[in-house]
Design an enzyme around this catalytic site. Structure first.
Site, PDB file in Angstrom:
ATOM      1  N   ASN A  44       0.847  -1.182   0.000  1.00 45.17           N
ATOM      2  CA  ASN A  44       0.000   0.000   0.000  1.00 45.17           C
ATOM      3  C   ASN A  44       0.890   1.242   0.000  1.00 45.17           C
ATOM      4  OD1 ASN A  44       0.650  -0.743   2.749  1.00 45.17           O
ATOM      5  ND2 ASN A  44      -0.945   0.626   3.496  1.00 45.17           N
ATOM      6  N   GLU A  46       0.360   5.250   0.565  1.00 45.56           N
ATOM      7  CA  GLU A  46      -0.547   6.323   0.948  1.00 45.56           C
ATOM      8  C   GLU A  46      -0.070   7.654   0.367  1.00 45.56           C
ATOM      9  OE1 GLU A  46      -2.136   4.371   5.111  1.00 45.56           O
ATOM     10  OE2 GLU A  46      -0.827   6.124   5.228  1.00 45.56           O
ATOM     11  N   CYS A  55      -3.854   0.622  -2.671  1.00 48.10           N
ATOM     12  CA  CYS A  55      -3.746  -0.556  -1.815  1.00 48.10           C
ATOM     13  C   CYS A  55      -2.738  -1.550  -2.389  1.00 48.10           C
ATOM     14  CB  CYS A  55      -5.109  -1.231  -1.692  1.00 48.10           C
ATOM     15  SG  CYS A  55      -6.366  -0.212  -0.906  1.00 48.10           S
ATOM     16  N   GLU A  57      -3.070  -4.760  -2.919  1.00 49.92           N
ATOM     17  CA  GLU A  57      -3.665  -5.656  -3.914  1.00 49.92           C
ATOM     18  C   GLU A  57      -3.720  -4.985  -5.283  1.00 49.92           C
ATOM     19  OE1 GLU A  57      -5.904  -6.345   0.025  1.00 49.92           O
ATOM     20  OE2 GLU A  57      -4.887  -4.702  -0.995  1.00 49.92           O
ATOM     21  N   CYS A  88     -10.025  -4.648   0.863  1.00 48.34           N
ATOM     22  CA  CYS A  88     -11.140  -3.703   0.948  1.00 48.34           C
ATOM     23  C   CYS A  88     -12.089  -3.914  -0.236  1.00 48.34           C
ATOM     24  CB  CYS A  88     -10.623  -2.263   0.971  1.00 48.34           C
ATOM     25  SG  CYS A  88      -9.992  -1.661  -0.616  1.00 48.34           S
ATOM     26  N   CYS A  91     -10.558  -3.124  -3.661  1.00 47.76           N
ATOM     27  CA  CYS A  91      -9.587  -4.142  -4.103  1.00 47.76           C
ATOM     28  C   CYS A  91     -10.297  -5.418  -4.541  1.00 47.76           C
ATOM     29  CB  CYS A  91      -8.586  -4.439  -3.000  1.00 47.76           C
ATOM     30  SG  CYS A  91      -7.381  -3.107  -2.807  1.00 47.76           S
TER      31      CYS A  91
END
Length: 138
Positions: A44, A46, A55, A57, A88, A91
């Site tokens: 991930n 940010e 993310c 994934e 999430c 994803c």
């Protein structure tokens, strides 16, 4: 319970150290195996403008697609904490573009616990290209 291959586990732990999560402090690593058997990793990343964050994934999927592959055969996700985090909703949708409902998804905690499921169990009734074919004639 499926055993995570040592090579995948080592890659997940290494990737977890490379996560860029200065705002949430929640590091996530992902490894996907393509149909060819090749492994693609991601973390991930940010951003101060939160919606621009990505993310793990998604990062791994982008690596796979950039390499010219289009089918996910298996997914592993690792996070820190007492329980494994699942992908999430966003994803799950990204994974569903390149994976089948029966694709195994393995969620692992760096502390040890694991949760094993399939993409279809995580995202039943996924929105897919079948809805983009236009109205049925008749």
């Amino acid at each position: 319970m499926p055993k995570t291959p040592k090579k995948v586990l080592e890659q997940l732990h290494l990737l977890l150290t490379r996560s860029y999560a200065p705002y949430s402090g929640f590091a996530v690593a992902a490894v996907i195996k393509s149909r060819s058997g090749r492994l693609y990793g991601g973390v991930n990343v940010e951003n101060a403008a939160y919606p621009l964050s990505r993310c793990a994934e998604q990062s791994a999927t982008l690596q796979m697609v950039s390499a010219g592959e289009r089918e996910i055969a298996e997914v592993w996700v690792m996070s820190r904490g007492k329980q494994p985090a699942t992908p999430c909703g966003g994803c799950r949708q990204v994974l569903s573009e390149f994976a089948h409902p029966e694709t195994p998804v393995h969620c692992l905690s760096a502390d040890g616990p694991e949760f094993h499921t399939t993409l279809g169990e995580l995202l039943p009734h996924a929105f897919s290209k079948q809805y983009l074919d236009g109205p049925e004639s008749g």
